[in-house]
Scaffold this motif. Structure first.
Motif, mmCIF file in Angstrom:
data_model
loop_
_atom_site.group_PDB
_atom_site.id
_atom_site.type_symbol
_atom_site.label_atom_id
_atom_site.label_comp_id
_atom_site.label_asym_id
_atom_site.label_seq_id
_atom_site.Cartn_x
_atom_site.Cartn_y
_atom_site.Cartn_z
ATOM 1 N N LYS A 29 -15.636 7.374 10.475
ATOM 2 C CA LYS A 29 -15.339 6.029 9.972
ATOM 3 C C LYS A 29 -14.035 6.028 9.173
ATOM 4 C CE LYS A 29 -17.470 2.247 7.425
ATOM 5 N NZ LYS A 29 -18.652 1.801 6.688
ATOM 6 N N ASN A 30 -13.825 7.053 8.376
ATOM 7 C CA ASN A 30 -12.597 7.176 7.598
ATOM 8 C C ASN A 30 -11.375 7.248 8.519
ATOM 9 O OD1 ASN A 30 -11.035 7.607 5.170
ATOM 10 N ND2 ASN A 30 -10.902 9.757 5.791
ATOM 11 N N GLU A 31 -11.458 8.045 9.585
ATOM 12 C CA GLU A 31 -10.341 8.169 10.515
ATOM 13 C C GLU A 31 -10.103 6.860 11.273
ATOM 14 O OE1 GLU A 31 -8.119 10.651 10.696
ATOM 15 O OE2 GLU A 31 -9.215 11.548 9.030
ATOM 16 N N LEU A 32 -11.171 6.179 11.649
ATOM 17 C CA LEU A 32 -11.010 4.875 12.299
ATOM 18 C C LEU A 32 -10.237 3.912 11.408
ATOM 19 C CD1 LEU A 32 -14.518 4.315 13.921
ATOM 20 C CD2 LEU A 32 -12.314 4.280 15.130
ATOM 21 N N ASN A 33 -10.556 3.924 10.130
ATOM 22 C CA ASN A 33 -9.921 2.996 9.202
ATOM 23 C C ASN A 33 -8.491 3.383 8.854
ATOM 24 O OD1 ASN A 33 -11.787 0.685 8.248
ATOM 25 N ND2 ASN A 33 -13.122 2.455 8.516
ATOM 26 N N LYS A 34 -8.025 4.536 9.313
ATOM 27 C CA LYS A 34 -6.628 4.929 9.146
ATOM 28 C C LYS A 34 -5.748 4.401 10.280
ATOM 29 C CE LYS A 34 -7.400 9.304 6.715
ATOM 30 N NZ LYS A 34 -7.245 10.767 6.859
ATOM 31 N N LEU A 35 -6.368 3.885 11.343
ATOM 32 C CA LEU A 35 -5.581 3.377 12.467
ATOM 33 C C LEU A 35 -4.651 2.260 11.994
ATOM 34 C CD1 LEU A 35 -8.251 3.195 15.310
ATOM 35 C CD2 LEU A 35 -6.342 4.791 15.149
ATOM 36 N N ASP A 36 -3.389 2.381 12.369
ATOM 37 C CA ASP A 36 -2.428 1.349 11.996
ATOM 38 C C ASP A 36 -1.505 0.974 13.156
ATOM 39 O OD1 ASP A 36 -0.688 3.518 12.167
ATOM 40 O OD2 ASP A 36 -0.270 3.594 10.028
ATOM 41 N N GLY A 37 -1.644 1.670 14.295
ATOM 42 C CA GLY A 37 -0.812 1.362 15.451
ATOM 43 C C GLY A 37 0.592 1.921 15.356
ATOM 44 N N GLY A 57 -4.699 1.127 18.512
ATOM 45 C CA GLY A 57 -4.298 -0.145 17.938
ATOM 46 C C GLY A 57 -4.331 -0.107 16.434
ATOM 47 N N ASN A 58 -4.625 -1.251 15.848
ATOM 48 C CA ASN A 58 -4.714 -1.373 14.390
ATOM 49 C C ASN A 58 -6.038 -2.056 14.053
ATOM 50 O OD1 ASN A 58 -4.336 -4.367 14.050
ATOM 51 N ND2 ASN A 58 -2.399 -3.902 15.076
ATOM 52 N N PRO A 59 -6.419 -2.126 12.781
ATOM 53 C CA PRO A 59 -7.747 -2.638 12.434
ATOM 54 C C PRO A 59 -8.088 -4.028 12.951
ATOM 55 C CG PRO A 59 -6.782 -1.541 10.547
ATOM 56 C CD PRO A 59 -5.704 -1.626 11.599
ATOM 57 N N ASN A 111 -11.943 -5.380 17.012
ATOM 58 C CA ASN A 111 -11.467 -5.107 15.657
ATOM 59 C C ASN A 111 -12.138 -3.845 15.136
ATOM 60 O OD1 ASN A 111 -14.013 -5.786 14.450
ATOM 61 N ND2 ASN A 111 -13.484 -7.943 14.614
ATOM 62 N N ILE A 112 -11.814 -3.476 13.924
ATOM 63 C CA ILE A 112 -12.297 -2.212 13.371
ATOM 64 C C ILE A 112 -13.822 -2.176 13.253
ATOM 65 C CG2 ILE A 112 -12.071 -2.822 10.923
ATOM 66 C CD1 ILE A 112 -11.165 0.544 12.581
ATOM 67 N N LYS A 113 -14.450 -3.304 12.934
ATOM 68 C CA LYS A 113 -15.923 -3.327 12.844
ATOM 69 C C LYS A 113 -16.552 -3.070 14.211
ATOM 70 C CE LYS A 113 -16.243 -3.924 8.513
ATOM 71 N NZ LYS A 113 -16.525 -2.744 7.724
ATOM 72 N N ASP A 114 -15.955 -3.634 15.266
ATOM 73 C CA ASP A 114 -16.431 -3.353 16.622
ATOM 74 C C ASP A 114 -16.296 -1.868 16.938
ATOM 75 O OD1 ASP A 114 -16.859 -6.135 17.162
ATOM 76 O OD2 ASP A 114 -14.744 -6.352 17.734
ATOM 77 N N ALA A 115 -15.139 -1.292 16.594
ATOM 78 C CA ALA A 115 -14.897 0.126 16.868
ATOM 79 C C ALA A 115 -15.889 1.005 16.114
ATOM 80 C CB ALA A 115 -13.463 0.495 16.511
ATOM 81 N N GLU A 116 -16.159 0.667 14.863
ATOM 82 C CA GLU A 116 -17.138 1.438 14.085
ATOM 83 C C GLU A 116 -18.503 1.405 14.762
ATOM 84 O OE1 GLU A 116 -17.088 -0.160 10.130
ATOM 85 O OE2 GLU A 116 -15.126 0.732 9.678
ATOM 86 N N TRP A 117 -18.920 0.237 15.212
ATOM 87 C CA TRP A 117 -20.208 0.068 15.889
ATOM 88 C C TRP A 117 -20.261 0.934 17.157
ATOM 89 C CZ3 TRP A 117 -20.661 -4.157 19.923
ATOM 90 C CH2 TRP A 117 -21.954 -4.278 20.419
ATOM 91 N N LYS A 120 -20.106 4.776 16.292
ATOM 92 C CA LYS A 120 -21.368 5.248 15.700
ATOM 93 C C LYS A 120 -22.434 5.422 16.778
ATOM 94 C CE LYS A 120 -24.379 4.780 11.794
ATOM 95 N NZ LYS A 120 -24.675 4.114 10.552
ATOM 96 N N GLU A 121 -22.522 4.468 17.698
ATOM 97 C CA GLU A 121 -23.496 4.590 18.799
ATOM 98 C C GLU A 121 -23.210 5.839 19.637
ATOM 99 O OE1 GLU A 121 -26.688 3.744 21.337
ATOM 100 O OE2 GLU A 121 -26.215 2.808 19.404
ATOM 101 N N PHE A 122 -21.949 6.075 19.944
ATOM 102 C CA PHE A 122 -21.595 7.257 20.736
ATOM 103 C C PHE A 122 -21.862 8.532 19.945
ATOM 104 C CE2 PHE A 122 -18.689 10.414 22.543
ATOM 105 C CZ PHE A 122 -19.031 10.324 23.885
ATOM 106 N N PHE A 123 -21.516 8.558 18.680
ATOM 107 C CA PHE A 123 -21.728 9.728 17.832
ATOM 108 C C PHE A 123 -23.209 10.068 17.718
ATOM 109 C CE2 PHE A 123 -22.413 11.514 13.514
ATOM 110 C CZ PHE A 123 -21.761 12.722 13.694
ATOM 111 N N GLU A 124 -24.026 9.051 17.508
ATOM 112 C CA GLU A 124 -25.449 9.298 17.270
ATOM 113 C C GLU A 124 -26.262 9.458 18.547
ATOM 114 O OE1 GLU A 124 -26.702 6.111 14.692
ATOM 115 O OE2 GLU A 124 -25.811 7.081 12.928
ATOM 116 N N ASN A 125 -25.894 8.730 19.621
ATOM 117 C CA ASN A 125 -26.753 8.683 20.808
ATOM 118 C C ASN A 125 -26.061 9.033 22.121
ATOM 119 O OD1 ASN A 125 -29.009 7.691 19.252
ATOM 120 N ND2 ASN A 125 -27.890 5.767 19.128
ATOM 121 N N GLN A 126 -24.764 9.358 22.071
ATOM 122 C CA GLN A 126 -24.006 9.720 23.269
ATOM 123 C C GLN A 126 -23.930 8.577 24.287
ATOM 124 O OE1 GLN A 126 -22.795 13.203 23.414
ATOM 125 N NE2 GLN A 126 -23.380 12.885 21.303
ATOM 126 N N THR A 127 -24.044 7.349 23.811
ATOM 127 C CA THR A 127 -23.994 6.169 24.678
ATOM 128 C C THR A 127 -23.078 5.130 24.033
ATOM 129 O OG1 THR A 127 -25.890 5.108 23.599
ATOM 130 C CG2 THR A 127 -26.366 6.513 25.500
#
Length: 144
Positions: A29-37, A57-59, A111-117, A120-127
């Motif tokens: 999540k921290n690395e995702l929030n560093k995205l600035d394009g 992209g950017n957030p 947006n960044i909230k979509d990317a986090e979602w 997280k799904e891929f990290f936790e469930n591989q989907t």
């Protein structure tokens, strides 16, 4: 970045600048929030099967792709929200990024909230979340 979970899956996290040394959800999540394009233009999370998600992209305007690395073939998708549109009604947007402009459908601008979602799904469930649209762009990634 490598993480071994209880089921022995290993995941790598790569940024434009480095492969990170340890992995957990807060780190992703921290690395995702560093995205600035600009200096931090993309992030990739890959499992031990070679499946991965990546975003660029950017957030406020980014794109997320998913690759299912089934042997001997693979499938590559651009993820989006909303309803699929017929090819004649698609609106294209160029996301500016330091790796170059990325052309996506308007519904694929996330947006960044979509990317986090999604991450997280891929990290936790591989989907990836089933609510997302998947535009198959495999043919664009085949070697010629």
């Amino acid at each position: 970045m490598r993480k071994t979970s209880s089921d022995n899956r290993i995941m790598d996290l790569k940024t434009q600048k480095a492969e990170l040394k340890s992995i957990n959800w807060d780190g992703i999540k921290n690395e995702l929030n560093k995205l600035d394009g600009i200096g931090n233009g993309y992030l990739t999370l890959e499992n031990d099967n070679g499946d991965y998600i990546q975003c660029a992209g950017n957030p406020s305007m980014l794109t997320v792709e998913f690759r299912l690395n089934s042997k001997p073939n693979f499938k590559h998708y651009v993820l989006g929200k909303g309803k699929d549109k017929s090819p004649m009604k698609v609106s294209w947007i160029a996301l500016q990024n330091n790796v170059g402009p990325i052309m996506v459908h308007k519904e694929e601008v996330l947006n960044i909230k979509d990317a986090e979602w999604i991450f997280k799904e891929f990290f936790e469930n591989q989907t990836i979340p089933t609510e997302l649209n998947k535009r198959n762009v495999t043919k664009l990634h085949l070697e010629k």
